[in-house]
Design an enzyme around this catalytic site. Sequence first.
Site, PDB file in Angstrom:
ATOM      1  CB  SER A 185      12.369 -91.197 -47.760  1.00  0.00           C
ATOM      2  OG  SER A 185      12.217 -92.781 -47.451  1.00  0.00           O
ATOM      3  CG  HIS A 213      12.909 -87.896 -50.691  1.00  0.00           C
ATOM      4  ND1 HIS A 213      12.338 -87.013 -49.921  1.00  0.00           N
ATOM      5  CD2 HIS A 213      12.559 -89.001 -50.431  1.00  0.00           C
ATOM      6  CE1 HIS A 213      11.161 -87.698 -49.259  1.00  0.00           C
ATOM      7  NE2 HIS A 213      11.286 -88.853 -49.546  1.00  0.00           N
ATOM      8  CE  LYS A 244       8.394 -87.365 -51.214  1.00  0.00           C
ATOM      9  NZ  LYS A 244       8.419 -88.534 -51.742  1.00  0.00           N
TER      10      LYS A 244
END
Length: 404
Positions: A185, A213, A244
Amino acid sequence: MKYSFILKSQLTKKMCYLKSKGLYPFFKEVSSAQTDIAFFGGKKVLMFGSNNYLGLNNHPKIKKAAQDAISKYGTSCTGSRFMNGTLDLHKELEDELKDFLNQEAVIVFPTGFQVNSGVIPAIASKGDRIFIDELNHASIFDGCKMSYAKRIKYKHSDMKDLAKKLELSPDDDTKNLIVTDGVFSMDGDIAKLDEIIKIGKTKNAITMVDCAHAIGVIGKHGSGTASHFGVSKEVDLIGGTFSKSLASLGGFVAGDADMIDYLSHASRSFMFSASLPPASTASALAALKIIRNDSSYTERLWENTHYAIEQMRIHGLDIGNTETPIIPIYIRSSLKTFEVAKQLFESGIYVNPVVAPAVNDSDSLLRFSLTSSHTKEQILFAVVEIARIIEQVTKQVNGSTYTY
Ligand SMILES: *Cc1c(COP(=O)(O)O)cnc(C)c1O
């Protein structure tokens, strides 16, 4: 304050110092949707600090799906999954995810954090060992603590170190679990999942990858790290989040049917927390359908990523080994990082400062992240400004008696 020990803590001293210098960067209030731009009160900035990789956060179809779900189900599920909190909509989302991830079964959690804090202790317990990359997300560390298993850190993406440490585990009936972020990240590099699985097999380890991610970013249609390496059938568990790329809130874990059935009865953060609300469930589902049917979002994200990396290298920025839309710009001093972030904000560019204790002081960085909705002009403008402001702040800091 009643608790004077808190006032004396290092953390409090640092916060007070930053506030007194006007450098405190946290909890800024956003007053708009976040896309390529965002508003903080009346101030408009270019947004290079979100995890909205595919720019879906303000998508009309997804907003409509959330509104329709509220109309039908109300605003809450008023209970946990295994009581009254399982909606037909949760099952629909789980079925869609199962196909997307090429797994037998999936369960959806209230957050991605709760995936790790619930799944890891359900698998490993006292006497077992959990091998984790030193740069894994905080929720993985917390999941390890809650398990009472022995936590063994290996150097970041250092497969020799992992193999050496795993090799020392006894051949008895205790378990070995290896957990890694799929895309890291802060540094933006991809975990070597194919090698991790190979190494894990030598000691019968269970492998889990957290694709927070990676979803929407790498793999077929953005289906994550296991797909990226073609190991979807070999990895034991795939975790992730909707907060996300998928423009919602919530998390999931996927794996074989028996394992997921077990986890749905053993994962405390799944069982003892209210289920994902209707609007979040519907928006995650709508976002997933969009990325499965339209690869243009991911394609634009990668065009932007390649362009930004190229321009940053041309402008002499120190960006490490990133391979994804997460680009660390190393400043290598916490104080300087705060100062650069502040001046960038003033000039209309939002990036997140990442400093000690999240990373070592000498690894302090600006976390610059792209979305598919940025334009090349916006990216180039930001890169030029970042290079200019870093140079300016370096001169200021070198000529002063700054301490922190
Ligand atoms: C962001 C993140 C989480 C937390 O996800 P939420 O759904 O926002 O709670 C978990 N793991 C990793 C690797 C993350 O990057």
